[in-house]
Motif scaffolding. Structure first.
Motif, mmCIF file in Angstrom:
data_model
loop_
_atom_site.group_PDB
_atom_site.id
_atom_site.type_symbol
_atom_site.label_atom_id
_atom_site.label_comp_id
_atom_site.label_asym_id
_atom_site.label_seq_id
_atom_site.Cartn_x
_atom_site.Cartn_y
_atom_site.Cartn_z
ATOM 1 N N ALA A 171 -26.742 -31.795 50.361
ATOM 2 C CA ALA A 171 -26.155 -30.539 50.451
ATOM 3 C C ALA A 171 -26.448 -29.734 49.149
ATOM 4 O O ALA A 171 -25.916 -29.901 48.206
ATOM 5 C CB ALA A 171 -24.595 -30.680 50.742
ATOM 6 N N ARG A 172 -27.148 -28.628 49.606
ATOM 7 C CA ARG A 172 -27.491 -27.613 48.176
ATOM 8 C C ARG A 172 -26.587 -26.639 48.504
ATOM 9 O O ARG A 172 -26.210 -25.931 49.366
ATOM 10 C CB ARG A 172 -29.016 -27.061 48.610
ATOM 11 C CG ARG A 172 -29.078 -25.879 47.913
ATOM 12 C CD ARG A 172 -29.393 -26.302 46.248
ATOM 13 N NE ARG A 172 -29.831 -25.093 45.497
ATOM 14 C CZ ARG A 172 -30.914 -24.467 45.465
ATOM 15 N NH1 ARG A 172 -31.851 -24.756 45.970
ATOM 16 N NH2 ARG A 172 -30.777 -23.506 44.624
ATOM 17 N N HIS A 173 -25.665 -26.519 47.327
ATOM 18 C CA HIS A 173 -24.725 -25.523 47.346
ATOM 19 C C HIS A 173 -24.756 -24.541 46.281
ATOM 20 O O HIS A 173 -26.005 -24.740 45.276
ATOM 21 C CB HIS A 173 -23.248 -26.213 47.151
ATOM 22 C CG HIS A 173 -23.134 -26.933 46.030
ATOM 23 N ND1 HIS A 173 -22.707 -26.571 44.716
ATOM 24 C CD2 HIS A 173 -23.553 -28.453 45.881
ATOM 25 C CE1 HIS A 173 -22.628 -27.654 43.953
ATOM 26 N NE2 HIS A 173 -23.416 -28.826 44.567
ATOM 27 N N GLU A 174 -24.086 -23.365 45.637
ATOM 28 C CA GLU A 174 -24.109 -22.536 44.921
ATOM 29 C C GLU A 174 -24.157 -23.059 43.455
ATOM 30 O O GLU A 174 -24.814 -22.414 42.650
ATOM 31 C CB GLU A 174 -23.240 -21.506 44.974
ATOM 32 C CG GLU A 174 -23.309 -20.847 46.161
ATOM 33 C CD GLU A 174 -22.198 -19.830 46.490
ATOM 34 O OE1 GLU A 174 -21.221 -19.983 45.641
ATOM 35 O OE2 GLU A 174 -22.023 -19.223 47.582
ATOM 36 N N GLU A 175 -23.871 -24.293 43.275
ATOM 37 C CA GLU A 175 -23.891 -24.541 41.841
ATOM 38 C C GLU A 175 -24.470 -26.036 41.652
ATOM 39 O O GLU A 175 -24.677 -26.617 40.661
ATOM 40 C CB GLU A 175 -22.639 -25.052 41.556
ATOM 41 C CG GLU A 175 -21.445 -23.818 41.420
ATOM 42 C CD GLU A 175 -19.997 -24.305 40.978
ATOM 43 O OE1 GLU A 175 -19.717 -25.445 40.607
ATOM 44 O OE2 GLU A 175 -19.330 -23.308 40.879
ATOM 45 N N GLY A 176 -25.298 -26.514 42.691
ATOM 46 C CA GLY A 176 -26.219 -27.778 42.682
ATOM 47 C C GLY A 176 -26.256 -28.479 43.920
ATOM 48 O O GLY A 176 -26.511 -27.889 44.985
ATOM 49 N N GLU A 177 -26.418 -29.815 43.854
ATOM 50 C CA GLU A 177 -26.776 -30.645 45.063
ATOM 51 C C GLU A 177 -25.289 -31.612 44.868
ATOM 52 O O GLU A 177 -25.008 -31.989 44.118
ATOM 53 C CB GLU A 177 -27.794 -31.214 45.036
ATOM 54 C CG GLU A 177 -29.094 -30.078 45.166
ATOM 55 C CD GLU A 177 -30.671 -31.058 44.775
ATOM 56 O OE1 GLU A 177 -30.751 -32.035 44.622
ATOM 57 O OE2 GLU A 177 -31.340 -30.294 44.779
ATOM 58 N N LEU A 178 -25.450 -31.972 46.307
ATOM 59 C CA LEU A 178 -24.513 -33.246 46.415
ATOM 60 C C LEU A 178 -24.841 -34.195 47.736
ATOM 61 O O LEU A 178 -25.589 -33.694 48.619
ATOM 62 C CB LEU A 178 -22.848 -32.552 47.182
ATOM 63 C CG LEU A 178 -21.574 -33.181 46.955
ATOM 64 C CD1 LEU A 178 -21.120 -33.497 45.491
ATOM 65 C CD2 LEU A 178 -20.682 -32.403 47.696
ATOM 66 N N LEU A 179 -24.636 -35.352 47.634
ATOM 67 C CA LEU A 179 -25.152 -36.301 48.621
ATOM 68 C C LEU A 179 -23.888 -36.716 49.454
ATOM 69 O O LEU A 179 -22.810 -37.217 48.947
ATOM 70 C CB LEU A 179 -25.896 -37.390 47.866
ATOM 71 C CG LEU A 179 -27.048 -37.479 47.224
ATOM 72 C CD1 LEU A 179 -27.472 -38.684 46.583
ATOM 73 C CD2 LEU A 179 -28.080 -36.846 47.886
ATOM 74 N N LEU A 180 -24.011 -36.592 50.639
ATOM 75 C CA LEU A 180 -23.275 -36.958 51.684
ATOM 76 C C LEU A 180 -23.424 -38.140 52.489
ATOM 77 O O LEU A 180 -24.648 -38.182 52.598
ATOM 78 C CB LEU A 180 -22.907 -35.732 52.746
ATOM 79 C CG LEU A 180 -22.804 -34.328 52.183
ATOM 80 C CD1 LEU A 180 -22.550 -33.346 53.066
ATOM 81 C CD2 LEU A 180 -21.491 -34.372 51.036
ATOM 82 N N GLU A 181 -22.708 -39.065 52.901
ATOM 83 C CA GLU A 181 -22.957 -40.207 53.754
ATOM 84 C C GLU A 181 -22.862 -39.805 55.520
ATOM 85 O O GLU A 181 -23.379 -40.550 56.072
ATOM 86 C CB GLU A 181 -22.018 -41.173 53.378
ATOM 87 C CG GLU A 181 -22.193 -41.574 51.951
ATOM 88 C CD GLU A 181 -21.318 -43.174 51.605
ATOM 89 O OE1 GLU A 181 -20.540 -43.411 52.620
ATOM 90 O OE2 GLU A 181 -21.196 -43.282 50.561
ATOM 91 N N GLU A 182 -22.229 -38.614 55.643
ATOM 92 C CA GLU A 182 -22.293 -38.268 56.939
ATOM 93 C C GLU A 182 -23.671 -37.728 57.628
ATOM 94 O O GLU A 182 -24.443 -37.269 56.785
ATOM 95 C CB GLU A 182 -21.208 -37.384 57.191
ATOM 96 C CG GLU A 182 -20.851 -36.953 58.654
ATOM 97 C CD GLU A 182 -19.545 -36.149 58.816
ATOM 98 O OE1 GLU A 182 -19.322 -35.865 60.015
ATOM 99 O OE2 GLU A 182 -19.092 -35.815 57.870
ATOM 100 N N SER A 183 -23.879 -37.876 58.818
ATOM 101 C CA SER A 183 -25.390 -37.624 59.374
ATOM 102 C C SER A 183 -25.308 -36.194 59.659
ATOM 103 O O SER A 183 -24.347 -35.503 59.739
ATOM 104 C CB SER A 183 -25.542 -38.431 60.586
ATOM 105 O OG SER A 183 -24.634 -37.986 61.725
ATOM 106 N N LEU A 184 -26.386 -35.473 59.616
ATOM 107 C CA LEU A 184 -26.704 -33.983 60.175
ATOM 108 C C LEU A 184 -25.896 -33.951 61.682
ATOM 109 O O LEU A 184 -25.501 -32.876 61.890
ATOM 110 C CB LEU A 184 -28.097 -33.807 59.978
ATOM 111 C CG LEU A 184 -28.806 -33.225 58.826
ATOM 112 C CD1 LEU A 184 -30.354 -33.076 59.115
ATOM 113 C CD2 LEU A 184 -28.262 -32.424 58.044
#
Length: 248
Positions: free
Chosen positions: A170-183
């Protein structure tokens, strides 16, 4: 200024072309109202900054900043106007369609064609209002493990989501985050907020501002708050165009 008027900015380096459009807008009458004119892209940006507009009638070929670049700059505004390109060159129609413009008009502009384009732009304006209402609802939050703890990011701060191996980035306004849920799961849960552009990517609708064609000929989305552009698959291109026209 009339309440409910569609405020129109006319941009063309030819004085006669501006005068013709002004006369047609006056002839059409309410709710269409011309609020200013400019002779090039730089003037258009300045006029928009000073007085705003709901819609810009923009020539493509102009000295200095051309209409395509001016439209890209306008699309980055907090409240971007609808853009309708005007051009004497039919080969520029594809460029106009692939940009963030809602429509294009061939010169000399005919009254009936102008009215159709303006009516279309009104649907876009209503769609933008609906989108704003969605954004005013409290945004759902995404949760992810982050450095041994839990990180939460409101979805309206996320720009796009892209499949990355077994995770979703997930690219957000302050960086990136890894999610385990599918698209697929994210799209099913947050369909009002997300738009599929590729089998491996979703974008947050509020950040979608336009389309451009890359040097390889592949269409890519322009996203507010992000220098990166993302590839749009042929399968999802019609829906992306529909959303940009305010029809989805």
């Amino acid at each position: 200024m009339e309440d409910g008027a569609l405020k129109i900015l006319v941009v063309d380096d030819e004085t006669l072309a501006r005068q013709r459009l002004a006369a047609l807008i006056e002839e059409l009458g309410s709710p269409y109202q011309m609020v200013g004119e400019a002779a090039n892209g730089e003037e258009a940006l300045q006029q928009f900054k000073e007085q705003g507009a709901d819609l810009v009638l923009m020539d493509i070929r102009m000295p200095g900043m051309d209409g395509l670049e001016a439209a890209r700059r306008l699309a980055e505004s907090d409240r971007p106007p609808a853009v309708i390109f005007t051009t004497a060159y039919e080969e520029h129609a594809l460029q106009a369609f692939e940009s963030s413009a809602q429509d294009y008009l061939l010169k000399p502009v005919r009254r009936e064609r102008l009215l159709t384009a303006l009516q279309r732009s009104q649907r876009v304006t209503r769609s933008q209002l609906t989108s704003t209402n969605v954004e005013q609802r409290q945004a759902p939050k995404l949760h992810a493990s982050y450095r041994g703890g839990l990180r939460t990011v409101p979805l309206d701060q996320v720009i796009y989501l892209r499949a990355d191996s077994k995770y979703v980035m997930a690219r957000h306004e302050e960086g990136e985050l890894l999610l385990e849920e599918s698209l697929k799961g994210l799209q099913e849960r947050y369909g009002d907020w997300l738009l599929r552009i590729h089998r491996n990517a979703l974008v947050v609708r509020r950040h979608l501002v336009g389309l451009e064609k890359g040097s390889d000929g592949i269409p890519r989305v322009i996203l507010r708050g992000c220098d990166e552009t993302l590839e749009v698959s042929r399968r999802h291109l019609p829906e992306v165009r529909r959303v940009l026209r305010g029809e989805g």
